[in-house]
Motif scaffolding. Structure first.
Motif, short mmCIF file in Angstrom:
data_model
loop_
_atom_site.label_atom_id
_atom_site.label_comp_id
_atom_site.label_asym_id
_atom_site.label_seq_id
_atom_site.Cartn_x
_atom_site.Cartn_y
_atom_site.Cartn_z
N SER A 17 0.81 -1.35 0.02
CA SER A 17 -0.01 -0.11 0.11
C SER A 17 0.99 1.31 0.04
CB SER A 17 -0.94 0.19 1.07
OG SER A 17 -0.17 0.06 2.20
N GLY A 18 0.22 2.52 -0.08
CA GLY A 18 0.94 3.61 0.00
C GLY A 18 1.98 3.88 -0.98
N ILE A 19 3.23 4.55 -0.46
CA ILE A 19 4.24 5.10 -1.29
C ILE A 19 5.06 3.71 -1.60
CG2 ILE A 19 6.59 6.05 -1.21
CD1 ILE A 19 5.39 8.08 0.67
N VAL A 182 15.66 8.77 -0.62
CA VAL A 182 14.88 9.59 -1.22
C VAL A 182 13.91 10.28 -0.14
CG1 VAL A 182 12.76 9.85 -2.86
CG2 VAL A 182 14.97 8.51 -3.33
N LEU A 183 13.89 11.55 -0.16
CA LEU A 183 13.18 12.38 0.89
C LEU A 183 11.73 12.72 0.25
CD1 LEU A 183 16.05 12.41 1.59
CD2 LEU A 183 15.46 14.34 3.10
N PRO A 184 10.60 11.98 0.53
CA PRO A 184 9.36 12.50 0.09
C PRO A 184 8.52 13.60 0.98
CG PRO A 184 9.31 10.23 0.23
CD PRO A 184 10.31 10.50 1.01
N PHE A 225 -0.60 18.40 -2.36
CA PHE A 225 0.07 16.78 -1.90
C PHE A 225 0.73 16.30 -3.08
CE2 PHE A 225 -2.63 17.33 1.75
CZ PHE A 225 -1.79 16.56 2.95
N ILE A 226 1.64 15.56 -2.82
CA ILE A 226 2.52 14.77 -3.91
C ILE A 226 1.53 13.39 -4.33
CG2 ILE A 226 4.53 13.59 -4.56
CD1 ILE A 226 5.88 15.59 -2.43
N ASP A 227 1.60 13.09 -5.43
CA ASP A 227 0.96 11.95 -5.69
C ASP A 227 1.80 10.95 -5.50
OD1 ASP A 227 0.36 9.50 -7.42
OD2 ASP A 227 -0.93 10.93 -8.53
N PRO A 228 1.68 9.65 -4.86
CA PRO A 228 2.68 8.64 -4.65
C PRO A 228 3.31 8.17 -5.75
CG PRO A 228 0.42 7.98 -3.39
CD PRO A 228 0.42 9.33 -4.34
N LYS A 229 2.44 8.23 -7.03
CA LYS A 229 3.36 7.95 -8.28
C LYS A 229 4.63 8.65 -8.59
CE LYS A 229 -0.97 6.12 -10.24
NZ LYS A 229 -2.15 6.27 -11.32
N GLU A 230 4.44 9.97 -8.03
CA GLU A 230 5.68 10.99 -8.48
C GLU A 230 6.85 10.27 -7.67
OE1 GLU A 230 3.83 15.34 -9.21
OE2 GLU A 230 2.88 14.38 -7.52
N ILE A 231 6.49 9.93 -6.40
CA ILE A 231 7.68 9.32 -5.59
C ILE A 231 7.98 8.13 -6.36
CG2 ILE A 231 8.39 8.50 -3.55
CD1 ILE A 231 7.79 11.54 -3.65
N GLY A 232 7.15 7.29 -6.74
CA GLY A 232 7.57 6.04 -7.31
C GLY A 232 8.71 6.28 -8.70
N LEU A 242 20.64 4.42 -15.26
CA LEU A 242 20.99 5.84 -15.66
C LEU A 242 21.20 6.78 -14.71
CD1 LEU A 242 19.32 4.30 -18.01
CD2 LEU A 242 18.01 6.63 -18.26
N ALA A 243 21.18 6.37 -13.27
CA ALA A 243 21.38 6.98 -12.11
C ALA A 243 22.90 6.73 -11.64
CB ALA A 243 20.31 7.03 -11.15
N SER A 244 23.67 6.12 -12.23
CA SER A 244 25.06 5.60 -11.97
C SER A 244 25.64 6.56 -11.19
CB SER A 244 25.58 4.84 -12.93
OG SER A 244 25.96 5.99 -13.99
N ALA A 245 25.71 7.82 -11.43
CA ALA A 245 26.77 8.85 -10.87
C ALA A 245 26.00 9.37 -9.60
CB ALA A 245 26.78 10.10 -11.84
N ILE A 246 24.75 8.96 -9.08
CA ILE A 246 24.32 9.44 -7.87
C ILE A 246 24.29 8.53 -6.89
CG2 ILE A 246 22.04 10.04 -6.82
CD1 ILE A 246 20.93 10.81 -9.60
N ASN A 247 25.16 8.62 -5.92
CA ASN A 247 25.73 7.85 -4.83
C ASN A 247 25.84 8.63 -3.54
OD1 ASN A 247 26.05 5.45 -3.49
ND2 ASN A 247 28.10 5.13 -4.51
N GLY A 248 25.40 8.00 -2.27
CA GLY A 248 25.62 8.82 -1.16
C GLY A 248 24.64 9.98 -0.96
N SER A 249 23.71 9.96 -1.91
CA SER A 249 22.89 11.29 -1.85
C SER A 249 21.59 11.40 -0.92
CB SER A 249 22.63 11.80 -3.16
OG SER A 249 23.76 12.23 -3.81
N ASN A 250 21.14 12.72 -0.85
CA ASN A 250 19.65 12.73 -0.29
C ASN A 250 19.03 13.28 -0.95
OD1 ASN A 250 20.74 11.57 1.97
ND2 ASN A 250 21.16 13.86 3.05
N ILE A 251 18.05 12.75 -1.85
CA ILE A 251 17.31 13.02 -3.05
C ILE A 251 15.97 13.63 -2.52
CG2 ILE A 251 16.30 12.63 -5.30
CD1 ILE A 251 18.86 10.33 -5.20
N ARG A 252 15.68 15.01 -2.60
CA ARG A 252 14.39 15.49 -2.26
C ARG A 252 13.59 15.57 -3.14
NH1 ARG A 252 17.12 21.05 0.15
NH2 ARG A 252 15.28 21.64 -0.54
N ALA A 253 12.38 14.85 -2.86
CA ALA A 253 11.22 14.92 -3.67
C ALA A 253 10.07 15.46 -2.73
CB ALA A 253 10.83 13.45 -4.36
#
Length: 262
Positions: A17-19, A182-184, A225-232, A242-253
Motif C-alpha cells: 500500500s501507499g508509497i 529519497v525524501l518525500p 500533496f504529492i501523488d505517490p506515483k511521483e515518488i515511485g 541511468l542514475a549511476s553517478a548518484i551515490n551517497g545522496s539525499n534526493i529531495r522529492a
C-alpha cells in the motif's frame, strides 16, 4: 525513457500500500521483477492485483513477512537470498507530542523505521558489493531535514536513515553499487488522506487537503500533496543504471517545502 531495469529483481519492503505500492508499480512498469511485501497474504494479493491491472506485463512475486522484526527479516532473506535492488520503504509515523512519547513509542518506531533497513541492508548490500552492482534506496522524509515538532521520534528516525544511507554508500567505493535516500514530502496516501480529513472533518476532501497544505505546510512550492506515483518514478530512476553517478545522496522529492539551497 527506458530505465533499463529488465532482468533486475527488486524488493520493496512494505509495498502492499501507499508509497511502497507506487514504487513497486513504477519498478514493475520498467520491467523489473518486483517482490511485493506485506504483513498478510490478503494485502499482498490485493496489491498484486492492483499493479497487474495497471501494468498487465508486470512480473510480480508475493512475500508475506513483517520486516519490522528480526524474524520477519530472516524470513525475507531466506525466501529471497539475493536481489539487485533493495528499497527500504517500511516505516510508521504518528503525531504525538514530545512529552507524551513513551519509551515504548520510541522503541517501536526505531525497530520499524531503522532496524528493518539495517537488517535487510546488512545482508543484501554485501551481495551487491561482491557482484559489483546493485541499488539500495532508503525512503526517508522531509522530516529528516525539517523535523516536525509533533513527531519528534519519527523525525529522529528519518534523520538517522540519512546517516545510515551515507555510511553504507561509503562501503561501495569503486563499485557500480549505489546507496541513496529519497525524501518525500506530504504525499497523498490513503492513510494521509484519512489523517487530513480528521484534521478538517467539516471540509470536503479536496478542500481539506488545500487547507492542510496552506496551514500546516505553507513553504511548499507546489502547494499540493504529492501523488505517490511521483515518488515511485523518482525511486525507479534512482534504482536504474541511468542514475549511476548518484551515490551517497539525499534526493529531495518534497515539492520545495524545505527552505534550503543545499
Amino acid at each position: 525513457m527506458n530505465l533499463q531495469l529488465e532482468n533486475k529483481t527488486a524488493l520493496v519492503s512494505a509495498s502492499s500500500s501507499g508509497i511502497g505500492l507506487a514504487i513497486a508499480q513504477s519498478l514493475a512498469a520498467e520491467g523489473a521483477r518486483t517482490i511485493i511485501n506485506g504483513r498478510s497474504d490478503a494485502t499482498v494479493q490485493k496489491a498484486i492485483a492492483e499493479i497487474k491491472q495497471a501494468v498487465p506485463s508486470a512480473q510480480l512475486e508475493a512475500l508475506v513477512a513483517d520486516n519490522s522484526t528480526a524474524e520477519g527479516c530472516a524470513l525475507t532473506i531466506a525466501a529471497w537470498p539475493e536481489v539487485d535492488i533493495l528499497v527500504n520503504n517500511l516505516g510508521i509515523y504518528e503525531a504525538v507530542g514530545f512529552f507524551d512519547e513513551s519509551d515504548a513509542d520510541w522503541n517501536r518506531l526505531f525497530e520499524t523505521n531503522i532496524m528493518s533497513g539495517v537488517r535487510l541492508s546488512r545482508h543484501y548490500l554485501q551481495g551487491m558489493i561482491s557482484r559489483q552492482q546493485g541499488r539500495v534506496v532508503f525512503i526517508s522524509s522531509e522530516s529528516g531535514v525539517s523535523p516536525a515538532p509533533e513527531m519528534a521520534h519519527y523525525s529522529a528516525t528519518k534523520t538517522m536513515q540519512l546517516g545510515i544511507s551515507r555510511s553504507l554508500a561509503e562501503l561501495t567505493q569503486g563499485t557500480a553499487v549505489t546507496v541513496n535516500s529519497v525524501l518525500p514530502g506530504p504525499t497523498l496516501t490513503a492513510s494521509v488522506e484519512a489523517f487530513v480529513q480528521d484534521v478538517y472533518p467539516t471540509l470536503e476532501p479536496v478542500e481539506a487537503q488545500k487547507q492542510f497544505i496552506k496551514n500546516n505546510r505553507p513553504t511548499s512550492l507546489i502547494q499540493r500533496f504529492i501523488d505517490p506515483k511521483e515518488i515511485g518514478n523518482v525511486v525507479a530512476f534512482v534504482c536504474s543504471p541511468l542514475a549511476s553517478a548518484i551515490n551517497g545522496s539525499n534526493i529531495r522529492a518534497e515539492g520545495g517545502l524545505v527552505r534550503s539551497a543545499f
